[in-house]
Design a protein around this motif. Structure first.
Motif, mmCIF file in Angstrom:
data_model
loop_
_atom_site.group_PDB
_atom_site.id
_atom_site.type_symbol
_atom_site.label_atom_id
_atom_site.label_comp_id
_atom_site.label_asym_id
_atom_site.label_seq_id
_atom_site.Cartn_x
_atom_site.Cartn_y
_atom_site.Cartn_z
ATOM 1 N N LEU A 175 79.682 -65.767 -66.219
ATOM 2 C CA LEU A 175 78.812 -65.822 -67.400
ATOM 3 C C LEU A 175 78.051 -64.522 -67.627
ATOM 4 O O LEU A 175 77.569 -64.279 -68.738
ATOM 5 C CB LEU A 175 77.810 -66.972 -67.255
ATOM 6 N N GLY A 176 77.956 -63.695 -66.619
ATOM 7 C CA GLY A 176 77.254 -62.431 -66.796
ATOM 8 C C GLY A 176 76.792 -61.840 -65.479
ATOM 9 O O GLY A 176 76.981 -62.423 -64.400
ATOM 10 N N HIS A 177 76.173 -60.665 -65.589
ATOM 11 C CA HIS A 177 75.678 -59.933 -64.426
ATOM 12 C C HIS A 177 74.176 -59.736 -64.557
ATOM 13 O O HIS A 177 73.678 -59.402 -65.636
ATOM 14 C CB HIS A 177 76.389 -58.583 -64.320
ATOM 15 N N LEU A 178 73.475 -59.945 -63.460
ATOM 16 C CA LEU A 178 72.026 -59.839 -63.488
ATOM 17 C C LEU A 178 71.598 -58.373 -63.569
ATOM 18 O O LEU A 178 72.267 -57.470 -63.049
ATOM 19 C CB LEU A 178 71.431 -60.506 -62.259
ATOM 20 N N SER A 179 70.461 -58.146 -64.192
ATOM 21 C CA SER A 179 70.023 -56.799 -64.559
ATOM 22 C C SER A 179 69.251 -56.098 -63.445
ATOM 23 O O SER A 179 68.798 -56.736 -62.483
ATOM 24 C CB SER A 179 69.130 -56.888 -65.796
ATOM 25 N N PRO A 180 69.054 -54.784 -63.598
ATOM 26 C CA PRO A 180 68.172 -54.064 -62.673
ATOM 27 C C PRO A 180 66.761 -54.654 -62.639
ATOM 28 O O PRO A 180 66.121 -54.674 -61.583
ATOM 29 C CB PRO A 180 68.168 -52.643 -63.235
ATOM 30 N N LYS A 181 66.295 -55.146 -63.781
ATOM 31 C CA LYS A 181 64.955 -55.743 -63.830
ATOM 32 C C LYS A 181 64.873 -56.978 -62.935
ATOM 33 O O LYS A 181 63.873 -57.194 -62.241
ATOM 34 C CB LYS A 181 64.593 -56.102 -65.260
ATOM 35 N N PHE A 182 65.938 -57.784 -62.933
ATOM 36 C CA PHE A 182 65.963 -58.971 -62.072
ATOM 37 C C PHE A 182 65.907 -58.563 -60.599
ATOM 38 O O PHE A 182 65.159 -59.146 -59.805
ATOM 39 C CB PHE A 182 67.216 -59.798 -62.340
ATOM 40 N N ALA A 183 66.712 -57.556 -60.223
ATOM 41 C CA ALA A 183 66.707 -57.090 -58.833
ATOM 42 C C ALA A 183 65.325 -56.590 -58.437
ATOM 43 O O ALA A 183 64.852 -56.844 -57.320
ATOM 44 C CB ALA A 183 67.747 -55.986 -58.643
ATOM 45 N N GLU A 184 64.658 -55.894 -59.345
ATOM 46 C CA GLU A 184 63.320 -55.379 -59.062
ATOM 47 C C GLU A 184 62.311 -56.517 -58.886
ATOM 48 O O GLU A 184 61.464 -56.483 -57.986
ATOM 49 C CB GLU A 184 62.869 -54.451 -60.186
ATOM 50 N N ILE A 185 62.404 -57.536 -59.751
ATOM 51 C CA ILE A 185 61.500 -58.681 -59.647
ATOM 52 C C ILE A 185 61.665 -59.381 -58.301
ATOM 53 O O ILE A 185 60.686 -59.696 -57.611
ATOM 54 C CB ILE A 185 61.743 -59.670 -60.802
ATOM 55 N N VAL A 186 62.923 -59.610 -57.908
ATOM 56 C CA VAL A 186 63.191 -60.318 -56.653
ATOM 57 C C VAL A 186 62.666 -59.537 -55.451
ATOM 58 O O VAL A 186 61.974 -60.087 -54.580
ATOM 59 C CB VAL A 186 64.697 -60.589 -56.505
ATOM 60 N N LEU A 194 63.307 -67.721 -66.085
ATOM 61 C CA LEU A 194 63.045 -66.279 -66.127
ATOM 62 C C LEU A 194 63.681 -65.613 -67.345
ATOM 63 O O LEU A 194 63.481 -64.417 -67.570
ATOM 64 C CB LEU A 194 63.564 -65.611 -64.844
ATOM 65 N N ALA A 195 64.423 -66.403 -68.134
ATOM 66 C CA ALA A 195 65.013 -65.859 -69.357
ATOM 67 C C ALA A 195 63.939 -65.348 -70.316
ATOM 68 O O ALA A 195 64.211 -64.486 -71.166
ATOM 69 C CB ALA A 195 65.872 -66.922 -70.042
ATOM 70 N N LEU A 196 62.716 -65.848 -70.175
ATOM 71 C CA LEU A 196 61.613 -65.371 -71.012
ATOM 72 C C LEU A 196 61.300 -63.908 -70.730
ATOM 73 O O LEU A 196 60.760 -63.208 -71.599
ATOM 74 C CB LEU A 196 60.364 -66.222 -70.754
ATOM 75 N N PHE A 197 61.655 -63.426 -69.532
ATOM 76 C CA PHE A 197 61.282 -62.072 -69.131
ATOM 77 C C PHE A 197 62.466 -61.129 -68.955
ATOM 78 O O PHE A 197 62.270 -59.922 -68.903
ATOM 79 C CB PHE A 197 60.505 -62.119 -67.810
ATOM 80 N N ASP A 198 63.678 -61.681 -68.861
ATOM 81 C CA ASP A 198 64.828 -60.847 -68.517
ATOM 82 C C ASP A 198 65.981 -61.062 -69.496
ATOM 83 O O ASP A 198 66.432 -62.191 -69.703
ATOM 84 C CB ASP A 198 65.290 -61.152 -67.089
ATOM 85 N N LYS A 199 66.455 -59.979 -70.073
ATOM 86 C CA LYS A 199 67.503 -60.038 -71.084
ATOM 87 C C LYS A 199 68.823 -60.546 -70.520
ATOM 88 O O LYS A 199 69.549 -61.301 -71.173
ATOM 89 C CB LYS A 199 67.693 -58.652 -71.695
ATOM 90 N N LYS A 218 71.090 -63.817 -71.749
ATOM 91 C CA LYS A 218 72.507 -63.759 -72.126
ATOM 92 C C LYS A 218 73.314 -64.807 -71.373
ATOM 93 O O LYS A 218 74.150 -65.519 -71.955
ATOM 94 C CB LYS A 218 73.061 -62.354 -71.836
ATOM 95 N N ILE A 219 73.073 -64.919 -70.080
ATOM 96 C CA ILE A 219 73.772 -65.925 -69.265
ATOM 97 C C ILE A 219 73.415 -67.333 -69.737
ATOM 98 O O ILE A 219 74.292 -68.201 -69.870
ATOM 99 C CB ILE A 219 73.417 -65.728 -67.776
ATOM 100 N N PHE A 220 72.141 -67.559 -69.997
ATOM 101 C CA PHE A 220 71.683 -68.872 -70.461
ATOM 102 C C PHE A 220 72.317 -69.228 -71.803
ATOM 103 O O PHE A 220 72.751 -70.385 -72.023
ATOM 104 C CB PHE A 220 70.154 -68.857 -70.586
#
Length: 522
Positions: free
Chosen positions: A283-294, A323-328, A332-334
């Protein structure tokens, strides 16, 4: 090389791992192994099992030197270490995540159960076609997927789904084209395999146009376990080539985080990708922002950067939808997930794909290592690169390379360097000592100067060698040789001879003052 999409550091999150604060730390309770893997950085020692008490002392040193989330228990082959269950139990009791790096040859259902009870968090199994594995010699990477699946099922079934499963594969020039197949295989088994790692093969080559030294002493790379004669013409693979191969079957493949090199900040040494889907769809690939948050939140709440996670977390990807509210990327995956209501009850997985590009040697001899590498190991009081411990044990230090003939060869040889004699303690009135010459200012104290330097010596080799031993030369080894672990405290001959010169001057000044007083009195 024409990249489909260039890997650029500005596009990804630079993982904050460093020498003192990292996600993982390497541990080798044994250097004994039950397989031969081509290019392995560790020499097989039949007597390589360490006493458990010594291993625990190593871990105590790790705690003093490094903050870490997980301990990678490797070797050698850790599953044949007689105290492996007790070691895993100890690591877990200290609050670390125990992870076993194994070739899987000795894995049994009973051992999986025992290790799970002891607190094991993850297995990383190394399987590839360049291993000499009984019953599998000569098998292709595609044929070895049968073995991979057998190991993954054993881990899942006998751990009750509590232990994560990852697979390493060393990638050679002749197996680079297998990357698309291996990537598809990992997707087909996202419910069992949480991580797929591609390690790009490196060999210490003797035909480089380099002279190789340790602390000014020339050494031979042929002594290293990872020097392979038949790989002399092997062209090193880089991360970009692997990413391009993955994109042949997964065009949207996009990494999110990386570690750069120590010499080239543009190089991708550890490249992390997180993809979401199931065996039928990505469905997609998680972003750099997600990796930074984690990474940031894990460090904030748990005090460490995140290493492995339990399968129950990676097998419930829907839990991150808020977390879709904060991460593009999550939006997209949602959005794609919403378009297929019939699959809303299907389990979504997060699977990581890691590309590791080991040491690169540049034309000028610089060695581009992994900056912030997680696989650092405790060695004689220091944290060092685990992939280069063989250099420390054979040569007493890390090797350095210089273009052949440019440093210590022929006409390129420079005149002997001059070094200053030791400085006097503060408040001492002794005059400045004359300069003293040494045949090799950077040479190890306990070893004679290289033969090429003898023609420049002002005295014979027999006369010069004692002088070298007396000089307070700096220690040049990353991990010092026992014979030179402490510099000599004897002063240089020139400095020792200089100090008495102050006495005649002081006496002359005193006589002059006395004569002056006598004259005035008279």
């Amino acid at each position: 090389m024409n990249a489909k999409r260039p890997l650029t550091p500005g596009s990804y999150y630079r993982l904050p791992w460093n020498l003192a604060d990292n996600s993982i730390t390497w541990l080798e309770p044994t250097t004994k192994c039950n397989l031969y893997c081509e290019g392995c950085y560790r020499e097989n020692d039949p007597d390589g099992h360490k006493p458990l008490a010594d291993v625990i002392r190593d871990l105590e040193q790790v705690r003093a030197l490094r903050r870490t989330d997980g301990i990678s228990i490797a070797g050698g082959e850790p599953l044949i270490y007689p105290d492996i269950v007790e070691l895993v139990r100890y690591v877990a009791a200290q609050g670390w995540k125990p992870i076993i790096n194994s070739n899987g040859q000795a894995l049994t259902p009973a051992l999986v159960r025992d290790l799970t009870k002891a607190g094991l968090v993850g297995f990383t199994m190394h399987v590839d076609s360049h291993q000499k594995r009984p019953g599998w010699i000569g098998k292709t990477e595609a044929e070895l997927c049968e073995l991979r699946l057998k190991l993954a099922k054993m881990i899942h079934e006998h751990s009750g789904g509590k232990v994560a499963c990852a697979f390493n594969a060393t990638i050679y020039r002749d197996t680079l084209d297998d990357i698309p197949m291996l990537t598809n295989w990992a997707q087909e088994h996202m419910d069992l395999v949480q991580t797929m790692v591609y390690i790009l093969f490196r060999s210490a080559k003797t035909q480089w146009n380099f002279d190789v030294f340790v602390g000014g002493r020339e050494v031979k790379p042929t002594e290293l376990v990872y020097q392979l004669d038949h790989m002399e013409t092997h062209k090193d693979i880089v991360a970009q080539e692997v990413a391009d191969k993955i994109r042949e079957v997964c065009p949207e493949f996009e990494p999110c985080a990386y570690l750069n090199g120590t010499e080239d900040p543009q190089s991708m040494k550890w490249l992390l990708t997180l993809r979401v889907g199931d065996k039928n769809r990505i469905l997609g690939h998680l972003s750099p922002k997600f990796a930074e948050i984690v990474q940031s939140f894990h460090h904030l709440f748990f005090g460490t950067y995140l290493a492995y996670t339990r399968p129950w977390l990676t097998n419930t990807a829907q839990a991150m939808f808020p977390l879709a509210l904060f991460d593009k990327s999550i939006r997209k995956i949602f959005g794609r997930w919403l378009k297929e209501p019939s699959k809303w009850t299907d389990c979504l997985h997060i699977q990581s794909i890691m590309i590791i590009q080991p040491c690169d040697v540049f034309d000028d001899g610089r060695q581009n290592m992994c900056d912030g590498c997680p696989d650092a190991i405790h060695y004689k009081g220091k944290m060092v690169w685990s992939c280069r411990v063989d250099e420390l044990e054979k040569f007493g230090g890390f090797i350095s390379c210089t273009p052949r003939g440019g440093c210590c060869g022929g006409a390129a040889q420079e005149a002997p360097a001059k070094v200053q004699a030791p400085q006097a303690p503060e408040g001492d009135t002794q005059p400045e000592a004359p300069e003293a010459e040494t045949p090799e200012a950077a040479a190890p104290v306990a070893a004679p100067a290289p033969a090429v330097a003898e023609e420049h010596l002002p005295v014979s080799k027999e006369e010069a060698l004692p002088q070298v031993k007396q000089m307070p030369l700096p220690v040049v080894h990353e991990t010092p040789l026992p014979a030179v672990s402490e510099p000599t405290t004897k002063p240089a001959p020139a400095a020792a001879a200089a100090k008495p010169k102050a006495k005649p001057k002081a006496e002359a000044a005193a006589k002059k003052t006395k004569a002056s007083k006598a004259k005035k009195s008279k």
